[in-house]
Scaffold this active site. Structure first.
Site, PDB file in Angstrom:
ATOM      1  N   HIS A   1       8.004   3.357   3.446  1.00 16.10           N
ATOM      2  CA  HIS A   1       7.630   4.768   3.426  1.00 16.10           C
ATOM      3  C   HIS A   1       8.723   5.615   4.077  1.00 16.10           C
ATOM      4  O   HIS A   1       9.093   6.664   3.549  1.00 16.10           O
ATOM      5  CB  HIS A   1       6.312   4.994   4.182  1.00 16.10           C
ATOM      6  CG  HIS A   1       5.143   4.315   3.574  1.00 16.10           C
ATOM      7  ND1 HIS A   1       4.300   3.492   4.299  1.00 16.10           N
ATOM      8  CD2 HIS A   1       4.650   4.327   2.311  1.00 16.10           C
ATOM      9  CE1 HIS A   1       3.342   3.045   3.508  1.00 16.10           C
ATOM     10  NE2 HIS A   1       3.537   3.525   2.289  1.00 16.10           N
TER      11      HIS A   1
ATOM     12  N   LYS B   1      -9.683   2.409  -0.446  1.00 18.52           N
ATOM     13  CA  LYS B   1      -8.754   1.564   0.301  1.00 18.52           C
ATOM     14  C   LYS B   1      -9.320   1.228   1.669  1.00 18.52           C
ATOM     15  O   LYS B   1     -10.017   2.026   2.283  1.00 18.52           O
ATOM     16  CB  LYS B   1      -7.396   2.257   0.468  1.00 18.52           C
ATOM     17  CG  LYS B   1      -6.648   2.408  -0.837  1.00 18.52           C
ATOM     18  CD  LYS B   1      -5.260   2.928  -0.588  1.00 18.52           C
ATOM     19  CE  LYS B   1      -4.474   2.985  -1.894  1.00 18.52           C
ATOM     20  NZ  LYS B   1      -3.096   3.403  -1.668  1.00 18.52           N
TER      21      LYS B   1
ATOM     22  N   ARG C   1       7.369   0.506  -6.544  1.00 21.14           N
ATOM     23  CA  ARG C   1       7.888  -0.843  -6.321  1.00 21.14           C
ATOM     24  C   ARG C   1       7.872  -1.690  -7.574  1.00 21.14           C
ATOM     25  O   ARG C   1       8.611  -2.663  -7.672  1.00 21.14           O
ATOM     26  CB  ARG C   1       7.056  -1.556  -5.252  1.00 21.14           C
ATOM     27  CG  ARG C   1       7.137  -0.919  -3.883  1.00 21.14           C
ATOM     28  CD  ARG C   1       6.091  -1.498  -2.985  1.00 21.14           C
ATOM     29  NE  ARG C   1       4.780  -1.138  -3.555  1.00 21.14           N
ATOM     30  CZ  ARG C   1       3.622  -1.477  -3.058  1.00 21.14           C
ATOM     31  NH1 ARG C   1       3.565  -2.209  -1.971  1.00 21.14           N
ATOM     32  NH2 ARG C   1       2.494  -1.105  -3.617  1.00 21.14           N
TER      33      ARG C   1
ATOM     34  N   SER D   1       1.671  -1.733   2.622  1.00 23.63           N
ATOM     35  CA  SER D   1       0.788  -1.557   3.782  1.00 23.63           C
ATOM     36  C   SER D   1      -0.276  -2.637   3.824  1.00 23.63           C
ATOM     37  O   SER D   1      -0.588  -3.166   4.891  1.00 23.63           O
ATOM     38  CB  SER D   1       0.126  -0.173   3.739  1.00 23.63           C
ATOM     39  OG  SER D   1       1.076   0.835   3.933  1.00 23.63           O
TER      40      SER D   1
END
Length: 146
Positions: free
Chosen positions: A17, A41, A90, A128
Site C-alpha cells: 500500500h 472483509k 496484483r 493484508s
C-alpha cells in the site's frame, strides 16, 4: 492542486500500500487515503486504530491525508475534489475487480477516473489478508509493514 484518493480497508496497511501511495505522489499533488468499512472483509482492528497507524506512517508527509469514511468512494472523491481514484493491482483477479469498481466510480463520480498501479513483482504476493494470517500464527510481519 490535483488530488487522488486511495481507498481500501487497509487491515493492515502494508508496504505494498505504501508503495502505491509513493508512486501516486509522483503524479498527484495530494493523496487522501480513505479507510473504508467493508462488512464483507474481516477486521481484526478498528478503523480508528488503522487511521492512527497510517497517520503515523505519513506524519512527515504533508501531501498525504488519512480519513475514515463509510459512504461510497465517489462521495469521498467529491468531498476532496479528487481528480482520480488510485488503486493497486496484483493479479488478473484484482484487475477484474478494480475494473468494475472503476466503472461504478466513473458513473457515480461524474466521470471520476481510476488510475491503476501494477504491483512491483517483489510485492505481488503481499496482501493484508496474508499478513493477518501470519499474525494469527504468531509470525513476525514487520518486514511487510511500513
Amino acid at each position: 492542486m490535483r488530488t487522488a484518493i486511495f481507498t481500501g480497508t487497509f487491515n493492515p496497511f502494508t508496504i505494498g500500500h505504501a508503495d502505491i501511495v509513493e508512486r501516486a505522489l509522483a503524479i498527484f499533488d495530494k493523496v487522501v487515503i480513505g479507510i473504508g468499512f467493508n462488512p464483507a472483509k474481516d477486521s481484526n482492528s478498528g478503523v480508528e486504530e488503522r487511521l492512527a497507524q497510517i497517520e503515523n506512517v505519513y506524519k512527515h508527509e504533508p501531501r498525504v491525508m488519512v480519513e475514515a469514511y463509510s459512504d461510497m468512494a465517489a462521495d469521498l472523491a467529491k468531498r476532496h475534489d479528487a481528480a482520480a481514484v488510485v488503486k493497486g493491482v496484483r493479479s488478473v483477479v484484482d484487475y477484474e475487480y478494480e475494473r468494475n469498481q472503476a466503472e461504478y466510480n466513473r458513473l457515480l463520480g461524474d466521470g471520476l477516473e481510476t488510475v491503476l498501479f501494477f504491483s512491483r513483482p517483489e510485492l505481488s504476493a503481499l496482501s493484508s489478508s496474508g499478513v493477518r494470517t501470519l499474525q494469527m500464527f504468531g509470525k513476525d510481519t514487520t518486514k511487510f509493514l511500513p
